[in-house]
Design a protein around this motif. Structure first.
Motif, short mmCIF file in Angstrom:
data_model
loop_
_atom_site.label_atom_id
_atom_site.label_comp_id
_atom_site.label_asym_id
_atom_site.label_seq_id
_atom_site.Cartn_x
_atom_site.Cartn_y
_atom_site.Cartn_z
N LEU A 247 55.67 -13.15 37.81
CA LEU A 247 55.11 -12.35 38.27
C LEU A 247 55.96 -11.07 37.90
CD1 LEU A 247 53.63 -11.38 40.68
CD2 LEU A 247 55.82 -11.53 41.71
N ALA A 248 57.00 -11.43 37.60
CA ALA A 248 58.03 -9.68 37.02
C ALA A 248 57.57 -9.24 35.89
CB ALA A 248 59.20 -10.21 37.03
N LEU A 249 57.01 -10.29 34.94
CA LEU A 249 56.80 -9.54 33.18
C LEU A 249 54.63 -9.13 33.89
CD1 LEU A 249 57.13 -12.36 31.57
CD2 LEU A 249 58.15 -10.10 31.40
N GLU A 250 53.90 -9.74 34.56
CA GLU A 250 53.35 -9.39 35.12
C GLU A 250 52.78 -7.48 35.89
OE1 GLU A 250 51.01 -12.17 37.90
OE2 GLU A 250 49.77 -13.00 35.53
N MET A 251 54.41 -7.65 36.56
CA MET A 251 53.82 -6.27 37.71
C MET A 251 54.86 -4.96 36.72
SD MET A 251 52.25 -6.67 40.44
CE MET A 251 51.07 -7.50 39.28
N GLY A 252 54.70 -5.45 35.74
CA GLY A 252 55.62 -4.25 34.14
C GLY A 252 56.56 -4.08 33.89
N ALA A 253 57.62 -5.48 34.38
CA ALA A 253 59.00 -5.69 33.88
C ALA A 253 59.44 -5.63 31.96
CB ALA A 253 59.93 -6.66 34.22
N GLU A 254 59.82 -5.48 31.30
CA GLU A 254 59.83 -4.99 29.99
C GLU A 254 60.70 -6.44 29.59
OE1 GLU A 254 60.96 -1.97 27.45
OE2 GLU A 254 59.90 -1.18 29.08
N ALA A 255 61.56 -7.54 30.66
CA ALA A 255 62.50 -8.00 30.47
C ALA A 255 62.16 -9.13 31.31
CB ALA A 255 63.29 -8.15 29.35
N PHE A 256 62.41 -9.93 31.67
CA PHE A 256 63.18 -11.23 32.35
C PHE A 256 63.68 -11.64 31.85
CE2 PHE A 256 63.03 -15.02 35.11
CZ PHE A 256 63.28 -14.46 36.55
N ILE A 257 65.31 -12.00 32.54
CA ILE A 257 66.71 -13.13 32.63
C ILE A 257 66.49 -14.17 33.30
CG2 ILE A 257 68.97 -12.48 31.84
CD1 ILE A 257 68.34 -9.80 31.06
N ASP A 258 66.35 -15.34 32.82
CA ASP A 258 66.87 -16.57 34.02
C ASP A 258 68.58 -16.44 33.98
OD1 ASP A 258 67.13 -18.89 35.34
OD2 ASP A 258 65.34 -19.12 34.95
N PHE A 259 68.71 -16.59 34.82
CA PHE A 259 70.45 -16.69 34.98
C PHE A 259 70.98 -18.13 34.57
CE2 PHE A 259 69.39 -16.07 39.48
CZ PHE A 259 69.54 -17.26 39.58
N LYS A 260 69.88 -18.78 35.01
CA LYS A 260 69.61 -20.34 34.23
C LYS A 260 70.12 -21.01 33.41
CE LYS A 260 69.62 -21.54 39.34
NZ LYS A 260 68.76 -22.44 40.52
N GLU A 261 69.60 -19.77 32.49
CA GLU A 261 69.48 -20.18 31.37
C GLU A 261 69.70 -19.39 30.63
OE1 GLU A 261 65.47 -19.98 30.85
OE2 GLU A 261 63.85 -20.82 32.08
N VAL A 262 70.25 -18.56 30.57
CA VAL A 262 71.34 -18.44 29.34
C VAL A 262 72.83 -18.12 30.34
CG1 VAL A 262 69.43 -16.01 29.25
CG2 VAL A 262 71.41 -15.52 31.10
N THR A 263 73.77 -17.88 29.16
CA THR A 263 74.74 -17.69 29.34
C THR A 263 75.87 -17.27 29.79
OG1 THR A 263 75.69 -17.70 26.97
CG2 THR A 263 75.49 -19.58 27.54
N ASP A 264 75.56 -16.05 29.71
CA ASP A 264 75.92 -14.47 30.22
C ASP A 264 74.93 -13.60 30.65
OD1 ASP A 264 76.93 -11.77 30.41
OD2 ASP A 264 78.78 -12.15 29.52
N ALA A 265 74.53 -13.31 32.03
CA ALA A 265 73.62 -12.63 31.43
C ALA A 265 73.48 -11.06 31.65
CB ALA A 265 72.86 -13.04 33.21
N SER A 266 74.69 -10.35 32.47
CA SER A 266 75.06 -9.31 31.72
C SER A 266 74.89 -9.10 30.63
CB SER A 266 76.56 -8.97 32.46
OG SER A 266 76.85 -9.54 33.47
N LYS A 267 75.73 -9.82 29.76
CA LYS A 267 75.17 -9.02 28.28
C LYS A 267 74.01 -9.19 27.52
CE LYS A 267 76.91 -10.76 23.18
NZ LYS A 267 75.41 -10.66 23.02
N ALA A 268 73.13 -10.09 27.71
CA ALA A 268 71.82 -10.14 28.15
C ALA A 268 71.23 -8.72 28.05
CB ALA A 268 70.86 -11.06 28.67
N VAL A 269 71.39 -8.14 29.27
CA VAL A 269 70.29 -6.92 30.16
C VAL A 269 70.91 -6.16 28.84
CG1 VAL A 269 71.32 -5.15 31.63
CG2 VAL A 269 70.35 -8.13 32.25
N ILE A 270 72.46 -5.73 29.15
CA ILE A 270 73.19 -5.22 27.88
C ILE A 270 72.66 -4.73 26.61
CG2 ILE A 270 75.33 -4.26 26.27
CD1 ILE A 270 76.37 -5.13 28.91
#
Length: 390
Positions: A247-270
């Motif tokens: 839904l997020a990508l369909e609605m225009g998000a440039e990126a979706f970060i699944d906080f359960k799939e990455v070790t550091d969501a903040s670093k992924a955003v940065i």
């Protein structure tokens, strides 16, 4: 002219049972309210209330000639409704005001008008927002801060909310719904889109900026993604689950970060935000406050916008004052949207920039929809169709 619409004596409503942490909802038949009759409670004239911002008085809420009766076709189901039914915001409970039906996202048709009403006619489409009315004469009402009015009447807390199909509203405060915006799209705009639009505007973030929506797969966040994109910003959603990713990508998000799939969501955003960090963080999910500041990274002049309401006393947001100083960091809160904000959000929808983000449930399954939201299993918004039973 009121005989053009057949108005029943009773209508369907979602009614809270056992108000508090162990509440549940039932669909019941309740009396249809009438303009000119007290719509605040069953306890006679209501002269004093404990407002969200302090004690205040409001002597004439619904005066008959200035009101309209709206037959709702749809209501949204909002996380704030859960708070109202649980009574965990530190406010007087709904029952204080004799209210049994929450809700503040309604879209329908005007079926009765008071004799003084000039801005609505029978058959016009109209929406109900979180604020049912304001005093109209205080400094907040005069200064584009009407939603902070101490005389504000809050739908679903102080008066019956949009879980009830027929509602009386002051004509001055109901929102006209433009042609081309279906009711199932308009209903969530009454709260989620207008609320996040207000926050986007007050953030003063410019086109081209990176904006993060932690918990952005929900109703307010996903409307924010669409509006941010339409306003030239670059949205990133941090949430979890394939349905929310899609839904997020369909609605225009440039990126979706699944906080359960990455070790550091903040670093992924940065990393996505030019390796520097977000210009703005829009916190619509209370659980996200604990990590909100981390998304700004080394960005100077970022703003954290507080939107989602946590349970009273459950959350503290802050950091070392040096971080505010050295990063020129701002933390700011916004409440719900004003009438103007709602009109602007509806116009985005009319122009095709706010798409449907809801799953539609029949009215008899309203309790199931509420339980699903309570468990945190909703991507986007759930709306109830009062005209459909499954």
């Amino acid at each position: 002219m009121s005989d053009q619409f057949e108005i029943p004596t009773h209508c369907k409503a979602g009614v809270v049972i056992n108000e508090g942490p162990n509440f549940h909802l039932e669909v019941q038949m309740v009396p249809v309210p009438e303009p000119g009759k007290n719509a605040l409670s069953d306890h006679g004239s209501f002269m004093l209330y404990f407002g969200i911002f302090g004690l205040g008085t409001y002597l004439s809420i619904l005066s008959g000639p200035d009101d309209i009766l709206i037959r709702l076709n749809y209501t949204g189901i909002c996380s704030s409704d859960i708070h109202m039914m649980q009574g965990d915001l530190g406010l007087p409970p709904m029952s204080t005001f004799g209210v049994r039906s929450p809700g503040h996202e309604g879209a329908g048709v005007v079926v009765k008008v008071g004799s003084n009403v000039k801005n609505f006619q029978l058959g016009d489409r109209a929406g109900i927002k979180p604020i049912m009315n304001t005093c109209g004469s205080c400094v907040h009402c005069w200064d584009d801060k009407e939603t902070y009015c101490k005389g504000a009447i809050h739908a679903g807390l102080m008066v019956a909310g949009t879980y009830q199909q027929y509602l009386v509203s002051p004509a001055r405060y109901a929102s006209p719904i433009p042609n081309g915006v279906p009711d199932e799209v308009a209903a969530p705009i009454m709260c989620s889109a207008s609320t996040i639009y207000r926050s986007l505007v007050e953030s003063s973030i410019r086109s081209g900026a990176w904006v993060v929506f932690p918990g952005g797969g929900g109703g307010v966040g996903i409307q924010g993604v669409q509006l941010a994109k339409a306003m030239g910003m670059r949205p990133i959603v941090v949430d979890t689950g394939e349905a929310k990713r899609k839904l997020a990508l369909e609605m225009g998000a440039e990126a979706f970060i699944d906080f359960k799939e990455v070790t550091d969501a903040s670093k992924a955003v940065i990393d996505i935000a030019d390796g520097v960090g977000a210009h703005g963080v829009f916190v619509t999910a209370p659980a996200a406050y604990k990590t909100a500041i981390s998304f700004v990274g080394d960005r100077i002049g970022s703003v954290i916008m507080c939107i989602g309401l946590p349970a009273a006393g459950s959350t503290v947001l802050g950091t070392d004052p040096c971080e505010y100083i050295f990063k020129n960091l701002t933390i700011k809160g916004t409440l719900v949207g004003s009438r103007k904000d709602t009109a602007m959000a509806l116009d985005f929808a009319r122009r095709g920039m706010l798409q449907q983000i809801c799953e539609v449930y029949p009215v008899n399954r309203m309790p199931e929809a509420v339980d699903k939201l309570r468990r945190g299993e909703v991507a986007g918004r759930l709306v109830i169709n009062f005209n459909w039973e499954d």
